[in-house]
Write an enzyme that holds these catalytic residues in place. Structure first.
Site, PDB file in Angstrom:
ATOM      1  N   LYS A  31       0.844  -1.201   0.000  1.00 14.80           N
ATOM      2  CA  LYS A  31       0.000   0.000   0.000  1.00 14.80           C
ATOM      3  C   LYS A  31       0.883   1.257   0.000  1.00 14.80           C
ATOM      4  CE  LYS A  31      -3.952   1.884   2.622  1.00 14.80           C
ATOM      5  NZ  LYS A  31      -4.898   1.655   3.732  1.00 14.80           N
ATOM      6  N   SER A 106      -9.865   1.800   2.698  1.00 17.97           N
ATOM      7  CA  SER A 106      -8.977   2.553   1.848  1.00 17.97           C
ATOM      8  C   SER A 106      -7.956   1.707   1.090  1.00 17.97           C
ATOM      9  CB  SER A 106      -8.226   3.591   2.686  1.00 17.97           C
ATOM     10  OG  SER A 106      -7.381   2.958   3.626  1.00 17.97           O
ATOM     11  N   SER A 130     -10.128  -0.692   6.785  1.00 15.88           N
ATOM     12  CA  SER A 130      -9.512  -0.557   5.461  1.00 15.88           C
ATOM     13  C   SER A 130      -8.798  -1.775   4.916  1.00 15.88           C
ATOM     14  CB  SER A 130      -8.530   0.611   5.460  1.00 15.88           C
ATOM     15  OG  SER A 130      -9.234   1.798   5.264  1.00 15.88           O
TER      16      SER A 130
HETATM   17  N1  GLN Z   1     -13.443   4.184   6.082  1.00 17.60           N
HETATM   18  C1  GLN Z   1     -12.801   4.486   7.311  1.00 17.60           C
HETATM   19  C2  GLN Z   1     -12.292   5.916   7.289  1.00 17.60           C
HETATM   20  O1  GLN Z   1     -12.448   6.534   6.298  1.00 17.60           O
HETATM   21  C3  GLN Z   1     -11.680   3.532   7.584  1.00 17.60           C
HETATM   22  C4  GLN Z   1     -10.449   3.841   6.828  1.00 17.60           C
HETATM   23  C5  GLN Z   1      -9.272   3.027   7.262  1.00 17.60           C
HETATM   24  O2  GLN Z   1      -9.406   1.978   7.902  1.00 17.60           O
HETATM   25  N2  GLN Z   1      -8.101   3.530   6.937  1.00 17.60           N
HETATM   26  O3  GLN Z   1     -11.749   6.416   8.214  1.00 17.60           O
END
Ligand code: GLN
Length: 427
Positions: A31, A106, A130
């Site tokens: 990532k 994400s 995410s």
């Molecule tokens: N969708 C959640 C957020 O926007 C989780 C994102 C994540 O786990 N990085 O914060």
């Protein structure tokens, strides 16, 4: 295709080799918020264009020590803020199962790369789902370890008390193998736990009988297709001899409120370092103040700005008690609720998301997007290990996964339960 084999199959080839020689260069996608020395690392943001990582994240050092080869940057929501990968500066990633649908976020790029067979496995990060949610949307396995189990050194910080690195893989065994490689205490991360770690993959046992608590109100509230898929999976677990018990959890709207206060508060502090001076892209400016303002105004995307504003607001002196302190109390309450259930059961079973992967644009309203995180974010607030395992193919070639959550540090039970579920689904 790179991923015509699983990680397990590569290990099998090398049975004479100790696990620390596992790799022979098996490529693992990374990532874009994990530092790999000499590679650009941008968290999919304009503000980090031109920034090259000067050192390896601890997880990358560990991959290399195991003979695995970090390769390929995967797309993500900007600074890991999002649920669809649409907030990336580079544009969207398509879901390999159905290109009209989001891959989740994400870590959408990591999940899409594994699902499309471009990578044997990948690393993602999970602050509020995410890893688990994109893995679920793309039909692969995503595992978030206990907070503190995997070093965050070299991970671009979003919300430091919630962030955790973990694997996205083709199956549960591969997730366990990759987890074992990256887990363990690291002196460079003061929040990494000083606990001995016993590798999970050599001890994986899909035949262990476990007590599994189904969160009934969450399963009932999911979309019709998701509910049907989850109920069928529960029946299979039951007939295999697992003990199934049922409980309800409180309305998840409190989880969403607590999460989006704590995560944005921490993010507003973490992202203050991007000032146009120290990292990446610098805007044109006549004086120092303009340099900060212009660099941040031009460099951050809309969602990141929204969260910095929200986080700064909840930490401001007049509102700190009303929002931030209250959210911390809610966090303690959520953790206690989980601990109570996990004193009666080895694992908790619930949805990963309210439905299968939505179409592009369906979550463009921020509040709708925040509410779609209801089943994943509380697990980060409680710091627990959790995995998403595909349980059914549904309409439009999409996939639905179940989420299994375990006690802190008991990743073995989570992976054992997940293997059992995976075997039952594969039949
Ligand atoms: N969708 C959640 C957020 O926007 C989780 C994102 C994540 O786990 N990085 O914060």
């Amino acid at each position: 295709m790179l991923a015509d084999k699983t990680l397990g199959a590569y290990v099998e080839q090398l049975t004479d080799e100790p696990l620390n020689k596992l790799g022979n260069g098996v490529p693992i996608a990374i990532k874009d918020n994990i530092q790999v020395s000499g590679w650009a690392v941008t968290s999919a943001s304009k503000i980090l264009q031109g920034y090259v990582a000067p050192y390896n994240a601890t997880v990358v050092e560990k991959l290399l020590a195991a003979g695995l080869a970090p390769f390929g940057r995967t797309n993500m929501d900007e600074f890991a803020m999002g649920s669809t990968t649409e907030s990336s500066y580079y544009g969207k990633t398509l879901n390999p199962l159905n290109r009209a649908h989001v891959p989740g976020g994400s870590s959408g790029g990591s999940a899409a790369a594994v699902a499309a067979g471009l990578a044997v496995a990948a690393l993602g990060s999970d602050t509020g789902g995410s890893i688990r949610q994109p893995a679920a949307f793309c039909g692969c396995v995503g595992f978030k370890p206990t907070y503190g189990r995997v070093s965050r050194y070299g991970l671009g910080a979003y919300s430091s008390s919630l962030d955790q690195i973990g694997p996205i893989a083709q199956n549960v065994e591969d997730a366990a193998i990759l987890f074992d490689v990256i887990a363990g205490r690291d002196d460079k991360d003061s929040t990494s736990a000083e606990l001995n770690f016993t590798p999970t993959a050599p001890n994986l046992n899909g035949e262990r009988k476990l007590t599994i608590c189904v969160i009934e109100n969450y399963v009932n509230n999911a979309s019709a297709e998701t509910k049907t898929a989850l109920l069928a999976a529960i029946e299979k677990l039951k007939s295999h001899g697992h003990k199934i018990i049922y409980r309800d959890l409180e309305d998840s709207k409190y989880d969403v409120a607590a999460y989006y206060i704590i995560a944005t508060a921490e993010a507003s502090a973490n992202l203050s370092r991007y000032d146009g001076v120290r990292y990446g892209r610098r805007a044109e400016a006549k004086n120092l103040k303009d340099l900060y303002v212009n660099s941040r105004s031009e460099g951050f995307g809309e969602e990141v700005k929204r969260r910095i504003l929200l986080g700064t607001f909840v930490l401001s002196s007049g509102y700190y008690d009303a929002y931030y302190i209250k959210a911390q109390k809610a966090r303690a309450h959520i953790k206690a609720q989980y601990e109570k259930i996990l004193s009666e059961a080895d694992l908790i079973f619930m949805p990963v998301a309210p439905g299968a992967a939505p179409k592009f644009g369906a979550l463009s309203d921020p509040l709708t997007a925040y509410l779609s995180d209801i089943y994943t974010i509380s697990v980060n607030l409680a710091g627990l290990p959790a995995i998403s395992v595909p349980v059914a193919k549904v309409s439009e070639n999409l996939s639905v996964s179940a989420q299994l959550i375990g006690r802190a540090w008991d990743e073995q039970s989570v992976l054992d339960g997940a293997l059992s579920l995976e075997n039952l689904i594969k039949g």
